[in-house]
Design a protein around this motif. Structure first.
Motif, PDB file in Angstrom:
ATOM      1  N   ALA A   7      -2.379 -20.359  11.677  1.00  0.00           N
ATOM      2  CA  ALA A   7      -3.582 -19.819  11.037  1.00  0.00           C
ATOM      3  C   ALA A   7      -3.812 -18.353  11.411  1.00  0.00           C
ATOM      4  O   ALA A   7      -4.297 -17.574  10.593  1.00  0.00           O
ATOM      5  CB  ALA A   7      -4.798 -20.653  11.419  1.00  0.00           C
ATOM      6  N   LEU A   8      -3.457 -17.971  12.638  1.00  0.00           N
ATOM      7  CA  LEU A   8      -3.726 -16.630  13.124  1.00  0.00           C
ATOM      8  C   LEU A   8      -2.631 -15.623  12.756  1.00  0.00           C
ATOM      9  O   LEU A   8      -2.928 -14.460  12.450  1.00  0.00           O
ATOM     10  CB  LEU A   8      -3.899 -16.663  14.649  1.00  0.00           C
ATOM     11  CG  LEU A   8      -4.363 -15.400  15.333  1.00  0.00           C
ATOM     12  CD1 LEU A   8      -5.711 -14.944  14.771  1.00  0.00           C
ATOM     13  CD2 LEU A   8      -4.469 -15.627  16.820  1.00  0.00           C
ATOM     14  N   ALA A   9      -1.380 -16.050  12.751  1.00  0.00           N
ATOM     15  CA  ALA A   9      -0.254 -15.138  12.482  1.00  0.00           C
ATOM     16  C   ALA A   9      -0.396 -14.400  11.151  1.00  0.00           C
ATOM     17  O   ALA A   9      -0.202 -13.174  11.118  1.00  0.00           O
ATOM     18  CB  ALA A   9       1.071 -15.894  12.547  1.00  0.00           C
ATOM     19  N   PRO A  10      -0.735 -15.083  10.048  1.00  0.00           N
ATOM     20  CA  PRO A  10      -0.864 -14.350   8.782  1.00  0.00           C
ATOM     21  C   PRO A  10      -1.941 -13.266   8.834  1.00  0.00           C
ATOM     22  O   PRO A  10      -1.753 -12.182   8.276  1.00  0.00           O
ATOM     23  CB  PRO A  10      -1.239 -15.420   7.761  1.00  0.00           C
ATOM     24  CG  PRO A  10      -0.859 -16.700   8.377  1.00  0.00           C
ATOM     25  CD  PRO A  10      -0.938 -16.510   9.858  1.00  0.00           C
ATOM     26  N   ILE A  11      -3.024 -13.525   9.522  1.00  0.00           N
ATOM     27  CA  ILE A  11      -4.106 -12.546   9.618  1.00  0.00           C
ATOM     28  C   ILE A  11      -3.619 -11.312  10.373  1.00  0.00           C
ATOM     29  O   ILE A  11      -3.791 -10.172   9.915  1.00  0.00           O
ATOM     30  CB  ILE A  11      -5.344 -13.155  10.293  1.00  0.00           C
ATOM     31  CG1 ILE A  11      -5.894 -14.300   9.442  1.00  0.00           C
ATOM     32  CG2 ILE A  11      -6.406 -12.095  10.561  1.00  0.00           C
ATOM     33  CD1 ILE A  11      -6.929 -15.157  10.136  1.00  0.00           C
ATOM     34  N   ALA A  16      -1.484  -5.665  10.319  1.00  0.00           N
ATOM     35  CA  ALA A  16      -0.418  -4.708  10.603  1.00  0.00           C
ATOM     36  C   ALA A  16       0.188  -4.154   9.311  1.00  0.00           C
ATOM     37  O   ALA A  16       0.436  -2.945   9.197  1.00  0.00           O
ATOM     38  CB  ALA A  16       0.660  -5.374  11.461  1.00  0.00           C
ATOM     39  N   SER A  17       0.407  -5.021   8.335  1.00  0.00           N
ATOM     40  CA  SER A  17       0.998  -4.547   7.073  1.00  0.00           C
ATOM     41  C   SER A  17       0.064  -3.574   6.377  1.00  0.00           C
ATOM     42  O   SER A  17       0.516  -2.602   5.766  1.00  0.00           O
ATOM     43  CB  SER A  17       1.351  -5.718   6.151  1.00  0.00           C
ATOM     44  OG  SER A  17       0.211  -6.277   5.541  1.00  0.00           O
ATOM     45  N   TYR A  51       5.963  -4.409   3.481  1.00  0.00           N
ATOM     46  CA  TYR A  51       6.500  -5.595   2.816  1.00  0.00           C
ATOM     47  C   TYR A  51       7.145  -6.552   3.810  1.00  0.00           C
ATOM     48  O   TYR A  51       7.072  -7.770   3.647  1.00  0.00           O
ATOM     49  CB  TYR A  51       7.515  -5.201   1.733  1.00  0.00           C
ATOM     50  CG  TYR A  51       6.862  -4.845   0.440  1.00  0.00           C
ATOM     51  CD1 TYR A  51       6.643  -5.801  -0.533  1.00  0.00           C
ATOM     52  CD2 TYR A  51       6.435  -3.542   0.195  1.00  0.00           C
ATOM     53  CE1 TYR A  51       6.026  -5.474  -1.735  1.00  0.00           C
ATOM     54  CE2 TYR A  51       5.810  -3.205  -0.998  1.00  0.00           C
ATOM     55  CZ  TYR A  51       5.614  -4.178  -1.948  1.00  0.00           C
ATOM     56  OH  TYR A  51       4.997  -3.860  -3.121  1.00  0.00           O
ATOM     57  N   CYS A  52       7.790  -6.005   4.837  1.00  0.00           N
ATOM     58  CA  CYS A  52       8.428  -6.848   5.857  1.00  0.00           C
ATOM     59  C   CYS A  52       7.407  -7.678   6.628  1.00  0.00           C
ATOM     60  O   CYS A  52       7.760  -8.700   7.226  1.00  0.00           O
ATOM     61  CB  CYS A  52       9.235  -5.993   6.832  1.00  0.00           C
ATOM     62  SG  CYS A  52      10.748  -5.327   6.128  1.00  0.00           S
ATOM     63  N   LEU A  53       6.164  -7.264   6.605  1.00  0.00           N
ATOM     64  CA  LEU A  53       5.094  -8.028   7.247  1.00  0.00           C
ATOM     65  C   LEU A  53       4.285  -8.856   6.252  1.00  0.00           C
ATOM     66  O   LEU A  53       3.926  -9.997   6.533  1.00  0.00           O
ATOM     67  CB  LEU A  53       4.163  -7.078   8.010  1.00  0.00           C
ATOM     68  CG  LEU A  53       4.753  -6.436   9.247  1.00  0.00           C
ATOM     69  CD1 LEU A  53       3.898  -5.268   9.697  1.00  0.00           C
ATOM     70  CD2 LEU A  53       4.892  -7.462  10.353  1.00  0.00           C
ATOM     71  N   ALA A  54       3.986  -8.283   5.090  1.00  0.00           N
ATOM     72  CA  ALA A  54       3.114  -8.958   4.125  1.00  0.00           C
ATOM     73  C   ALA A  54       3.767 -10.190   3.510  1.00  0.00           C
ATOM     74  O   ALA A  54       3.110 -11.224   3.337  1.00  0.00           O
ATOM     75  CB  ALA A  54       2.683  -7.992   3.032  1.00  0.00           C
ATOM     76  N   MET A  73      -8.573 -12.657   1.707  1.00  0.00           N
ATOM     77  CA  MET A  73      -8.385 -12.160   3.062  1.00  0.00           C
ATOM     78  C   MET A  73      -7.714 -10.782   3.033  1.00  0.00           C
ATOM     79  O   MET A  73      -8.134  -9.861   3.739  1.00  0.00           O
ATOM     80  CB  MET A  73      -7.500 -13.167   3.819  1.00  0.00           C
ATOM     81  CG  MET A  73      -7.397 -12.952   5.284  1.00  0.00           C
ATOM     82  SD  MET A  73      -6.257 -14.118   6.074  1.00  0.00           S
ATOM     83  CE  MET A  73      -6.661 -15.667   5.344  1.00  0.00           C
ATOM     84  N   GLN A  74      -6.705 -10.653   2.204  1.00  0.00           N
ATOM     85  CA  GLN A  74      -5.979  -9.393   2.062  1.00  0.00           C
ATOM     86  C   GLN A  74      -6.918  -8.263   1.650  1.00  0.00           C
ATOM     87  O   GLN A  74      -6.847  -7.159   2.184  1.00  0.00           O
ATOM     88  CB  GLN A  74      -4.854  -9.556   1.035  1.00  0.00           C
ATOM     89  CG  GLN A  74      -4.190  -8.279   0.591  1.00  0.00           C
ATOM     90  CD  GLN A  74      -3.300  -7.682   1.662  1.00  0.00           C
ATOM     91  OE1 GLN A  74      -2.847  -8.364   2.554  1.00  0.00           O
ATOM     92  NE2 GLN A  74      -3.066  -6.399   1.567  1.00  0.00           N
ATOM     93  N   GLU A  75      -7.798  -8.527   0.710  1.00  0.00           N
ATOM     94  CA  GLU A  75      -8.705  -7.481   0.218  1.00  0.00           C
ATOM     95  C   GLU A  75      -9.694  -7.047   1.298  1.00  0.00           C
ATOM     96  O   GLU A  75      -9.967  -5.849   1.445  1.00  0.00           O
ATOM     97  CB  GLU A  75      -9.445  -7.956  -1.032  1.00  0.00           C
ATOM     98  CG  GLU A  75      -8.545  -8.196  -2.223  1.00  0.00           C
ATOM     99  CD  GLU A  75      -7.701  -6.991  -2.607  1.00  0.00           C
ATOM    100  OE1 GLU A  75      -8.173  -5.844  -2.465  1.00  0.00           O
ATOM    101  OE2 GLU A  75      -6.559  -7.202  -3.054  1.00  0.00           O
ATOM    102  N   VAL A  76     -10.228  -7.992   2.038  1.00  0.00           N
ATOM    103  CA  VAL A  76     -11.172  -7.648   3.104  1.00  0.00           C
ATOM    104  C   VAL A  76     -10.459  -6.870   4.211  1.00  0.00           C
ATOM    105  O   VAL A  76     -10.983  -5.872   4.722  1.00  0.00           O
ATOM    106  CB  VAL A  76     -11.863  -8.916   3.656  1.00  0.00           C
ATOM    107  CG1 VAL A  76     -12.666  -8.613   4.904  1.00  0.00           C
ATOM    108  CG2 VAL A  76     -12.753  -9.531   2.580  1.00  0.00           C
ATOM    109  N   ILE A  77      -9.261  -7.309   4.562  1.00  0.00           N
ATOM    110  CA  ILE A  77      -8.481  -6.588   5.573  1.00  0.00           C
ATOM    111  C   ILE A  77      -8.158  -5.183   5.084  1.00  0.00           C
ATOM    112  O   ILE A  77      -8.288  -4.205   5.836  1.00  0.00           O
ATOM    113  CB  ILE A  77      -7.199  -7.368   5.931  1.00  0.00           C
ATOM    114  CG1 ILE A  77      -7.559  -8.651   6.695  1.00  0.00           C
ATOM    115  CG2 ILE A  77      -6.236  -6.511   6.735  1.00  0.00           C
ATOM    116  CD1 ILE A  77      -6.406  -9.624   6.859  1.00  0.00           C
TER     117      ILE A  77
END
Length: 118
Positions: A7-11, A16-17, A51-54, A73-77
């Motif tokens: 759950a945390l890794a994608p965030i 980072a991306s 891209y290597c992270l996203a 989540m992507q938009e808020v980040i």
């Protein structure tokens, strides 16, 4: 991978991306004396790491989050990273209207996570 890490890794990877992507898109605004073709090539190089992270972030995140949740989540980040970047790197003011606009987008993400309505 543990459920917490899944759950945390994608965030963390999306944060980072977004740092890479924000520099790729907006970092060049402080480098006006370089040729545009060079700026584009450098931006592509920086975006490669984004891209290597996203891509893996979304692949891992799909195990925990829906595609709509990942996008929200992507938009808020993205907006959070951009707000910090804009103030620190570009030295642009962050005004109340920016905060209100970003808060409305964050509110939209909240509703994505709280759905579906019944």
């Amino acid at each position: 991978m543990s459920p917490t890490l899944t759950a945390l890794a994608p965030i963390l990877m999306l944060v980072a991306s977004n740092v890479f992507m924000t520099f790729a898109w907006y970092g060049q605004l402080k480098v006006e004396h370089r040729a545009l073709w060079l700026i584009v090539l450098i931006s592509w190089g920086i975006a490669f790491f984004e891209y290597c992270l996203a891509v893996p972030a979304n692949r891992i995140g799909r195990g925990v989050y829906s595609p709509a949740e990942l996008k929200a989540m992507q938009e808020v980040i993205t907006l959070s990273v951009f707000a910090v970047f804009s103030v620190t790197w570009l030295k642009a003011p962050f005004t109340a209207n920016h905060a209100v606009g970003f808060a409305f987008i964050a509110l939209g993400a909240f509703f994505v996570f709280k759905g579906p309505f019944r």
